[in-house]
Scaffold this motif. Structure first.
Motif, mmCIF file in Angstrom:
data_model
loop_
_atom_site.group_PDB
_atom_site.id
_atom_site.type_symbol
_atom_site.label_atom_id
_atom_site.label_comp_id
_atom_site.label_asym_id
_atom_site.label_seq_id
_atom_site.Cartn_x
_atom_site.Cartn_y
_atom_site.Cartn_z
ATOM 1 N N VAL A 38 28.883 31.692 -17.784
ATOM 2 C CA VAL A 38 30.237 32.222 -17.962
ATOM 3 C C VAL A 38 30.875 31.671 -19.231
ATOM 4 O O VAL A 38 30.453 30.632 -19.764
ATOM 5 N N ASN A 41 36.815 32.062 -19.971
ATOM 6 C CA ASN A 41 37.672 32.855 -19.084
ATOM 7 C C ASN A 41 37.000 33.180 -17.756
ATOM 8 O O ASN A 41 37.512 33.976 -16.978
ATOM 9 N N HIS A 42 35.857 32.596 -17.525
ATOM 10 C CA HIS A 42 35.070 32.800 -16.307
ATOM 11 C C HIS A 42 34.517 34.228 -16.231
ATOM 12 O O HIS A 42 34.283 34.754 -15.142
ATOM 13 N N HIS A 43 34.318 34.843 -17.389
ATOM 14 C CA HIS A 43 33.646 36.138 -17.456
ATOM 15 C C HIS A 43 32.141 35.897 -17.496
ATOM 16 O O HIS A 43 31.677 34.969 -18.171
ATOM 17 N N THR A 109 32.014 40.274 -9.346
ATOM 18 C CA THR A 109 33.168 40.066 -10.223
ATOM 19 C C THR A 109 34.348 40.912 -9.774
ATOM 20 O O THR A 109 34.188 41.983 -9.200
ATOM 21 N N LYS A 113 36.226 38.775 -13.690
ATOM 22 C CA LYS A 113 35.972 37.351 -13.485
ATOM 23 C C LYS A 113 35.008 37.134 -12.321
ATOM 24 O O LYS A 113 35.043 37.861 -11.322
#
Length: 215
Positions: A38, A41-43, A109, A113
């Protein structure tokens, strides 16, 4: 069943600048096989499997080889084309994704996220729950014409015996597509009264087979 009901939310992650050694330690300590990669931004920007890490690690047959390879960052080995699913997706739809893409894990997600993860083991366990094989029960298979209204007729016969139904599945009858097979599990270890009722109502019970019938 929705994915949010079965996904793991305690997800172990790393970022692209972490090393192969970091991934090796995480895989070993937590007994997992996949690590989502990730960003800040926790993407989800990638995923690394135990096989990726194993293939990128120094060979045990080369004693003189340095361990510098373990210091390479995960950005150099991660898969970047990552398939993700949403918490409100249905389990059946996600199972199709696993099958069609031949994958063993998908990140979950929401709003781009990472919120969870699903593995093939999770899907298998869910299948066990959905089919009712995790509770004491008996399986009955009934062949019926492939037309509307057949399921209520079978269920009503079971209901007369005051027996709970753990699960119901329906699949095609391969020898003749004019028929289908209703498979249900009932919470009793003696399904004979139900089977007798079904046969008296002229339903074709495929399983359990009547005495003397060939397999």
């Amino acid at each position: 069943m929705l994915i949010e009901e079965m996904m793991k939310t305690d997800v172990h992650t790393l970022n692209r600048d972490d090393t192969i050694e970091d991934a090796l330690i995480m895989l070993s300590n937590h007994h997992i096989r996949h690590i989502p990669i990730v960003d800040e931004n926790h993407h989800v920007i990638g995923i690394v499997s135990d096989r990726d890490v194993r293939d990128a690690s120094p060979s045990v047959f080369h004693k003189d080889e340095t361990v510098d390879e373990l210091k390479n960052n995960l950005g150099s080995i991660m898969t970047t084309q990552v398939i993700t699913v949403h918490p409100l997706d249905f389990v059946e739809e996600v199972a199709t994704i696993f099958y069609e893409h031949e994958i063993a894990c998908v990140p979950v997600t929401s709003n781009e996220k990472l919120v969870g993860i699903i593995t093939e083991k999770d899907l298998l366990y869910t299948l066990i729950q959905l089919t009712g094989t995790n509770v004491q029960s008996s399986q009955i298979e009934v062949k019926v014409p492939n037309r509307p209204g057949m399921l209520p007729g079978v269920v009503s016969i079971v209901g007369k015996r005051k027996v709970n139904i753990s699960s119901i599945l329906i699949y095609p009858y391969k020898p003749d597509n004019h028929f289908k097979v209703i498979v249900f599990r009932v919470q009793t270890m003696n399904p004979n009264p139900i089977i007798e009722d079904l046969r008296k109502s002229e339903y074709d019970v495929l399983w359990p087979k009547a005495p003397g019938m060939s397999l």
